[in-house]
Design a protein around this motif. Structure first.
Motif, mmCIF file in Angstrom:
data_model
loop_
_atom_site.group_PDB
_atom_site.id
_atom_site.type_symbol
_atom_site.label_atom_id
_atom_site.label_comp_id
_atom_site.label_asym_id
_atom_site.label_seq_id
_atom_site.Cartn_x
_atom_site.Cartn_y
_atom_site.Cartn_z
ATOM 1 N N SER A 261 0.844 -1.198 0.000
ATOM 2 C CA SER A 261 0.000 0.000 0.000
ATOM 3 C C SER A 261 0.875 1.241 0.000
ATOM 4 C CB SER A 261 -0.944 -0.020 1.205
ATOM 5 O OG SER A 261 -0.199 -0.033 2.397
ATOM 6 N N GLY A 262 0.425 2.301 0.638
ATOM 7 C CA GLY A 262 1.215 3.534 0.719
ATOM 8 C C GLY A 262 1.403 4.176 -0.637
ATOM 9 N N GLY A 263 2.659 4.493 -0.968
ATOM 10 C CA GLY A 263 2.958 5.214 -2.203
ATOM 11 C C GLY A 263 2.516 4.465 -3.444
ATOM 12 N N PHE A 264 2.429 3.145 -3.334
ATOM 13 C CA PHE A 264 2.104 2.322 -4.483
ATOM 14 C C PHE A 264 0.690 2.556 -5.005
ATOM 15 C CE2 PHE A 264 0.256 -1.650 -6.075
ATOM 16 C CZ PHE A 264 1.014 -1.782 -7.217
ATOM 17 N N VAL A 265 -0.254 2.893 -4.107
ATOM 18 C CA VAL A 265 -1.643 3.068 -4.539
ATOM 19 C C VAL A 265 -1.984 4.544 -4.749
ATOM 20 C CG1 VAL A 265 -2.495 0.903 -3.604
ATOM 21 C CG2 VAL A 265 -2.419 2.884 -2.130
ATOM 22 N N MET A 266 -0.961 5.363 -4.942
ATOM 23 C CA MET A 266 -1.162 6.792 -5.204
ATOM 24 C C MET A 266 -1.133 7.061 -6.713
ATOM 25 S SD MET A 266 -1.347 8.451 -2.310
ATOM 26 C CE MET A 266 -0.889 10.125 -2.768
ATOM 27 N N GLN B 275 -0.134 -5.394 -8.542
ATOM 28 C CA GLN B 275 -1.158 -5.507 -7.503
ATOM 29 C C GLN B 275 -0.730 -4.799 -6.227
ATOM 30 O OE1 GLN B 275 -1.802 -9.706 -6.850
ATOM 31 N NE2 GLN B 275 -1.203 -10.124 -8.957
ATOM 32 N N GLY B 276 -1.737 -4.450 -5.429
ATOM 33 C CA GLY B 276 -1.453 -3.856 -4.139
ATOM 34 C C GLY B 276 -2.642 -4.041 -3.212
ATOM 35 N N VAL B 277 -2.541 -3.502 -2.021
ATOM 36 C CA VAL B 277 -3.668 -3.538 -1.088
ATOM 37 C C VAL B 277 -3.900 -2.123 -0.556
ATOM 38 C CG1 VAL B 277 -3.753 -5.914 -0.281
ATOM 39 C CG2 VAL B 277 -2.004 -4.381 0.598
ATOM 40 N N ALA B 278 -5.171 -1.817 -0.262
ATOM 41 C CA ALA B 278 -5.503 -0.481 0.225
ATOM 42 C C ALA B 278 -6.608 -0.591 1.257
ATOM 43 C CB ALA B 278 -5.956 0.403 -0.932
ATOM 44 N N HIS B 279 -6.785 0.440 2.063
ATOM 45 C CA HIS B 279 -7.892 0.371 3.016
ATOM 46 C C HIS B 279 -9.161 0.974 2.429
ATOM 47 C CE1 HIS B 279 -6.189 4.374 4.456
ATOM 48 N NE2 HIS B 279 -7.443 4.677 4.246
ATOM 49 N N TRP B 280 -9.022 1.585 1.268
ATOM 50 C CA TRP B 280 -10.159 2.206 0.583
ATOM 51 C C TRP B 280 -9.783 2.307 -0.869
ATOM 52 C CZ3 TRP B 280 -11.522 6.402 -2.440
ATOM 53 C CH2 TRP B 280 -12.866 6.811 -2.412
ATOM 54 N N ASN B 281 -10.763 2.232 -1.771
ATOM 55 C CA ASN B 281 -10.458 2.532 -3.168
ATOM 56 C C ASN B 281 -11.646 3.261 -3.778
ATOM 57 O OD1 ASN B 281 -8.771 2.617 -5.382
ATOM 58 N ND2 ASN B 281 -9.572 0.717 -6.242
ATOM 59 N N PHE C 117 -13.603 14.841 -6.082
ATOM 60 C CA PHE C 117 -12.189 15.022 -5.736
ATOM 61 C C PHE C 117 -11.367 15.288 -6.993
ATOM 62 C CE2 PHE C 117 -7.932 13.603 -4.429
ATOM 63 C CZ PHE C 117 -7.803 14.286 -3.231
ATOM 64 N N LYS C 118 -11.697 14.583 -8.064
ATOM 65 C CA LYS C 118 -11.006 14.754 -9.340
ATOM 66 C C LYS C 118 -11.214 16.174 -9.856
ATOM 67 C CE LYS C 118 -10.068 10.928 -12.400
ATOM 68 N NZ LYS C 118 -10.652 9.778 -13.055
ATOM 69 N N LYS C 119 -12.439 16.690 -9.680
ATOM 70 C CA LYS C 119 -12.746 18.052 -10.127
ATOM 71 C C LYS C 119 -11.854 19.049 -9.405
ATOM 72 C CE LYS C 119 -17.567 18.027 -11.015
ATOM 73 N NZ LYS C 119 -18.860 18.337 -10.381
ATOM 74 N N ARG C 120 -11.613 18.799 -8.121
ATOM 75 C CA ARG C 120 -10.855 19.765 -7.319
ATOM 76 C C ARG C 120 -9.354 19.629 -7.489
ATOM 77 N NH1 ARG C 120 -13.467 21.116 -1.521
ATOM 78 N NH2 ARG C 120 -15.611 21.440 -2.221
ATOM 79 N N THR C 121 -8.863 18.414 -7.606
ATOM 80 C CA THR C 121 -7.415 18.220 -7.581
ATOM 81 C C THR C 121 -6.846 17.696 -8.896
ATOM 82 O OG1 THR C 121 -7.546 15.941 -6.829
ATOM 83 C CG2 THR C 121 -7.551 17.625 -5.129
ATOM 84 N N GLY C 122 -7.719 17.157 -9.759
ATOM 85 C CA GLY C 122 -7.225 16.608 -11.018
ATOM 86 C C GLY C 122 -6.752 15.168 -10.919
ATOM 87 N N GLU C 123 -6.763 14.608 -9.709
ATOM 88 C CA GLU C 123 -6.322 13.214 -9.529
ATOM 89 C C GLU C 123 -7.464 12.400 -8.968
ATOM 90 O OE1 GLU C 123 -3.431 12.511 -10.488
ATOM 91 O OE2 GLU C 123 -2.064 14.177 -10.156
ATOM 92 N N PHE C 124 -7.408 11.076 -9.141
ATOM 93 C CA PHE C 124 -8.456 10.253 -8.529
ATOM 94 C C PHE C 124 -8.282 10.260 -7.007
ATOM 95 C CE2 PHE C 124 -5.325 6.765 -9.389
ATOM 96 C CZ PHE C 124 -5.221 6.247 -8.110
ATOM 97 N N ALA C 125 -9.389 9.984 -6.293
ATOM 98 C CA ALA C 125 -9.328 9.991 -4.829
ATOM 99 C C ALA C 125 -8.538 8.774 -4.367
ATOM 100 C CB ALA C 125 -10.737 9.963 -4.248
ATOM 101 N N PHE C 126 -7.372 9.007 -3.737
ATOM 102 C CA PHE C 126 -6.556 7.901 -3.251
ATOM 103 C C PHE C 126 -7.107 7.417 -1.921
ATOM 104 C CE2 PHE C 126 -4.188 10.395 -0.103
ATOM 105 C CZ PHE C 126 -4.422 11.675 -0.570
ATOM 106 N N GLU C 127 -6.536 6.332 -1.375
ATOM 107 C CA GLU C 127 -7.166 5.663 -0.230
ATOM 108 C C GLU C 127 -7.412 6.597 0.960
ATOM 109 O OE1 GLU C 127 -4.896 2.532 1.539
ATOM 110 O OE2 GLU C 127 -2.975 3.498 1.220
#
Lengths: 425, 289
Positions: A287-292, A307-313, A327-337
């Motif tokens: 997890s961590g940096g990998f799912v960013m 593959q990875g694991v996350a507490h939220w997706n 979140f994408k509208k505000r920051t341009g990125e998908f909402a990370f965990e």
């Protein structure tokens, strides 16, 4: 500086101590003691006045503290957390605030803990003593959250956090962890390895730090029970210049799955080198940096199938997808965990405040401990249900297995949360 | 077995080329100006950021941006020598040590502030490419970096041995006072030496960019190996630093391969201690400078 004092008077919730310190620093050098006292005293008084809630016809806003590292080495995720925290508060307020408190609005007070444990302690203290808080959330990084939670426990202010450290569930009464714990992550990784191959032969490489050693030992203990064979178990020095020798060893071990317990930079090198060698192996980056979002940008195509694991997706539920769009509208990125988790956490707090019908932190804690939701944004977690046990752990909490597919991070494990099948590359 | 060994040696040599660029810079400054530049790693970092921003803003290939990063850092080196280093050159070492150390801390924290701690990578068409020869593979980006590093080292050698300025630098490094008596302007020689050393650091940064991430602490990773190579190859000896760097790279790679993935540095430092035990002034000592 005087303008800042004025801000305090008009109700800006900046802690008065900041104004105070800043104005004394900015004072001319030749101040004598009397002038200094007169000036700082004045600012102190202004700050104190500002901190008094302004009674009026509108309901008093409810102060929620947010502790995140927005500078320093952990700033990258911390800044994203603050953006998510603001989005969450806006969502609650636009939906009418806390109705049982006359539609009171949530007021977010952000504090930078500077990626530093000492600063985290003093900032948490300052945030609590300088403001009338109903609850706190933070700090995402476990090392910082452990300290912040200690301070909150002593001050009897509830803290709700996305950190995964199991230690947060030991001997604490004001700490709430709505998402999967670190110990559950290892199990999920092993089960995913079984999905890739019936005869899972796993190579575990981990950096020789507290993080790498403890996580890898967890994997080693659980592996036999999950029917997974570990064929290579190798610590390496974090921050290497070249991953080639390490990957050479993985190649020689005959593993078909690689667990890399690494921070982002090492992981990028490892993934690139695996591709260069032409090694056909399933990689689980944890997890961590990998799912960013940044991971894909850094690694590019080579990230596909990892593959990875996350507490939220961002695809675990319809609500999660709505949050993702905003979140994408505000920051341009998908909402990370952590971002998505934070929106859920804020709605959990709103739910507790609604039932407590009080902004008193002790009553909010009581209401959090009896929280039981299975719908709405508050239940937006893998598993779709949140209810805290006596240790502050969500009894339904579980991690979600994810995979990079077509530039997106997709939930693939367990079946209940999966939005796409696991690609066996 | 021999295949694994050969691959380990190739890996080591390729990364050793990068160590060489950093260590040659350190040894050049030490040899000529007689100070230890603790900030050398930070100039590698700056070289990386120059290439990163040229690549992301203007789409310039990191290898092409070598022609920007090298002159920019050469100029920076001349200015630093003129305005900072020159003032502390004296009988006392402490101000010099603190000056370059402070420079390192300043640049590190400045880049943390400006660029944040995020990892930045540039993805080029050859970043993930590799040539497969039999069971061996050679990553293209690293091979290019190695070739350019060796070419630059060769150019420096030619410069030091065939040009007047180069000869003046060698003379100043052998005996500053006598060189001054022979009419060599030490300030000019020092400025060129410092600038050249920083230009090499900049080159290392640009060459690293296609396959390594830029972040504020990146210089520290390389400067440690550079210092080991400089000591092992005899302080101030350019050829010694080059050979020692390649040896360090191979030793590290073999250590990771055959001892343990966390023992690369153990092998490197064991090698250093052994060298110093048998040849206290390093491998390059007998040749003379």
């Amino acid at each position: 500086m005087i303008a800042q004092g004025g801000n305090a008077m008009t109700g800006d919730r900046k802690p008065s101590a900041i104004n105070n310190a800043a104005s004394s620093k900015a004072s001319p050098k030749k101040l004598n003691r009397r002038k200094f006292l007169a000036k700082t005293g004045g600012v102190l008084a202004a700050g104190a006045f500002g901190a008094v809630p302004l009674r009026g016809w509108a309901a008093d806003p409810i102060n929620i503290g947010a502790l995140y590292p927005t500078t320093g080495s952990m700033a990258q995720i911390g800044v994203g957390c603050v953006a998510a925290a603001k989005l969450a508060v806006d969502m609650v307020n636009e939906a009418g605030g806390i109705k049982s408190l006359g539609g009171a609005k949530l007021n977010l007070i952000v504090s930078d803990v500077q990626s530093d444990t000492t600063v985290t302690r003093t900032e948490t203290d300052r945030l609590i003593t300088g403001n009338k808080l109903s609850a706190i959330h933070g700090c995402y990084a476990s090392a910082l959250t452990l300290i912040a939670s200690e301070v909150c426990e002593r001050a009897k202010v509830p803290i709700i956090t996305g950190s995964s450290s199991d230690q947060l569930n030991k001997g604490r009464t004001y700490t709430f962890t709505p998402f999967a714990r670190a110990s559950q992550f290892a199990k999920a990784q092993l089960q995913m390895a079984k999905l890739v191959s019936e005869q899972a032969k796993v190579a575990v490489i981990f950096e020789n730090t507290a993080f790498g050693t403890s996580t890898s030992n967890g994997l080693k203990e659980l592996a036999p029970g999950e029917g997974v064979e570990i064929v290579m178990f190798e610590p390496y020095s974090a921050g290497f210049t070249d991953a080639s020798p390490l990957i050479n060893k993985v190649k020689a071990s005959g593993a078909n799955t690689l667990f890399s317990l690494s921070y982002l930079n090492d992981l990028i090198l490892i993934v690139r080198t695996v591709k260069q060698v032409g090694l056909n192996i399933a990689i689980n980056g944890g997890s961590g940096g990998f799912v960013m979002p940044d991971f894909y940008k850094n690694v590019g195509n080579a990230a596909e199938g990892l593959q990875g694991v996350a507490h939220w997706n961002h695809d675990v539920s319809d609500d999660a997808q709505k949050v993702n769009v905003e979140f994408k509208k505000r920051t341009g990125e998908f909402a990370f965990e952590y971002a998505g988790g934070l929106v859920a956490q804020t709605f959990m707090l709103a739910d507790a405040l609604e039932r407590a019908a009080s902004a008193d932190p002790k009553k909010v804690r009581e209401a959090l401990s009896t929280l039981d939701v299975s719908s709405g944004f508050a239940a937006m977690a893998p598993g779709g249900k949140v209810k805290f046990g006596p240790d502050g752990k969500n009894v339904y909490g579980r991690p979600v297995g994810v995979q990079w597919q077509n530039t997106d991070l997709v939930s693939v494990f367990p079946k209940e949360d999966a939005r796409a099948p696991l690609m066996k590359t | 077995m021999w295949e694994t060994l050969a691959q380990a040696v190739i890996n080591g040599l390729l990364i050793g080329g990068i160590y060489a660029l950093v260590s040659i810079g350190v040894t050049l400054i030490f040899g000529v100006v007689k100070i230890v530049n603790f900030a050398q790693g930070e100039f590698v970092m700056i070289g990386m950021y120059i290439s990163f921003f040229l690549a992301t803003q203007f789409g310039i290939d990191p290898l092409v941006s070598l022609v920007v990063s090298m002159p920019v850092l050469f100029l920076a080196g001349v200015l630093i020598q003129h305005f900072l280093i020159r003032r502390v050159l004296g009988p006392n070492d402490m101000p010099q040590i603190f000056l370059t150390f402070a420079l390192s801390l300043l640049l590190l924290n400045l880049s943390l502030m400006l660029f944040s701690a995020n990892y930045r990578t540039v993805h080029t068409s050859y970043s993930d490419a590799a040539w497969h020869i039999g069971g061996l593979y050679i990553p293209v980006a690293k091979l290019i970096a190695f070739a350019v590093a060796m070419a630059l080292s060769g150019l420096l050698w030619v410069f030091l041995h065939t040009t007047d300025l180069g000869r003046a630098m060698r003379a100043a490094s052998q005996n500053r006072d006598v060189a001054m008596l022979m009419g060599i302007n030490p300030n000019r020689v020092f400025a060129v030496a410092f600038g050249t050393a920083l230009a090499l650091a900049g080159a290392a940064g640009s060459l690293l960019m296609p396959f390594y991430s830029a972040y504020p602490f990146v210089g520290q990773v390389f400067v440690l190996m550079a210092f080991v190579a400089v000591v092992m190859g005899t302080l101030g000896n350019v050829m010694g630093a080059l050979i020692a760097s390649l040896m360090m790279g191979v030793a590290e790679s073999l250590g990771i391969q055959f001892v343990g993935a966390d023992s690369g540095l153990i092998v490197v430092f064991a090698l250093l201690l052994l060298t110093l035990a048998f040849r206290p002034s390093g491998l390059g000592a007998r040749r003379g400078r």
